[in-house]
Design an enzyme around this catalytic site. Structure first.
Site, PDB file in Angstrom:
ATOM      1  NE  ARG A  38      36.305  71.978  34.131  1.00  0.00           N
ATOM      2  CZ  ARG A  38      35.645  71.289  34.254  1.00  0.00           C
ATOM      3  NH1 ARG A  38      34.642  71.149  35.172  1.00  0.00           N
ATOM      4  NH2 ARG A  38      35.959  70.534  33.094  1.00  0.00           N
ATOM      5  CB  SER A 107      45.361  71.848  30.549  1.00  0.00           C
ATOM      6  OG  SER A 107      43.959  71.899  31.359  1.00  0.00           O
ATOM      7  CE  LYS A 136      40.305  68.438  33.590  1.00  0.00           C
ATOM      8  NZ  LYS A 136      40.594  69.539  32.615  1.00  0.00           N
TER       9      LYS A 136
END
Length: 211
Positions: A38, A107, A136
């Site tokens: 990521r 997701s 997040k």
């Protein structure tokens, strides 16, 4: 999918490349079953070069590499697959781009999104955040009850994500999940090897509790 048991999503934090890669290496050696790279801030070139290096490591330990969001990077380094959120390309478009043989993770925070993802070709779901997390932008947690409903509503595997730590994952027993995803709990721990081993053992117990 046993590859989903202990799912490491990387975080760069303040690591230089050598230290970052070393954490991934130790994690793969000690129980991590899948790595998701990521990189929210990196340029395309830097993301590509880093993905090449990470894939060399994950290939060495026979651990699948998933690329976060970037279909182009996934294809460029021949990663095992890609994971997308709800603000990326449509699921069907991503599936067509990567083909049927690569993994597609999506997701989901609710049952409708979970069903949509399954119908559109997702191989597995990442559901959360179960607990509040700085990783997040969306701080709204997903309840254990919602997690259970999503697991019951789909036939594809579900991974719990968001704020998961050794101290709180026992709450995921009897939910039906296929595994857990962690970021800081592994990336920032003092002893990556011991932490990975303990998380792998605990997660296997939790997954077995569904049976």
């Amino acid at each position: 999918m046993k590859e989903l048991t202990l799912y490491l999503v990387t975080g760069r934090y303040d690591f230089d490349d050598e230290s970052f890669l070393n954490v991934i290496k130790i994690a793969c050696e000690n129980g991590v079953t899948l790595v998701q790279l990521r990189e929210k801030e990196a340029s395309t070139h830097d993301f590509y070069r880093l993905a090449q290096k990470v894939k060399e490591l994950t290939d060495r330990f026979d651990v699948p590499l998933i690329i976060n969001d970037r279909v182009d990077i996934c294809l460029a380094v021949d990663a095992a697959g890609v994971h997308i959120g709800d603000d990326e390309l449509p699921i069907t478009v991503v599936r067509n781009l990567i083909g049927k043989d690569k993994l597609l993770g999506v997701s989901a925070k609710d049952v409708d999104r979970a069903k949509e993802a399954e119908e559109a070709g997702a191989d597995y779901l990442g559901v959360g955040a179960i607990y509040l997390t700085k990783t997040k932008d969306d701080p709204q947690p997903t309840s254990i009850e919602t997690l259970k409903k999503i697991v019951s509503a789909v036939d594809i595997p579900v991974v719990a994500i968001g704020g998961l730590k050794e101290a709180n994952i026992d709450s995921l027993r009897h939910t039906g999940i296929a595994g857990i995803s962690v970021v800081s709990e592994l990336m920032l721990t003092e002893d990556v090897a011991q932490k990975a081993q303990r998380l792998r053992a605990l997660t296997e117990e939790i997954v077995a509790s569904h049976n």
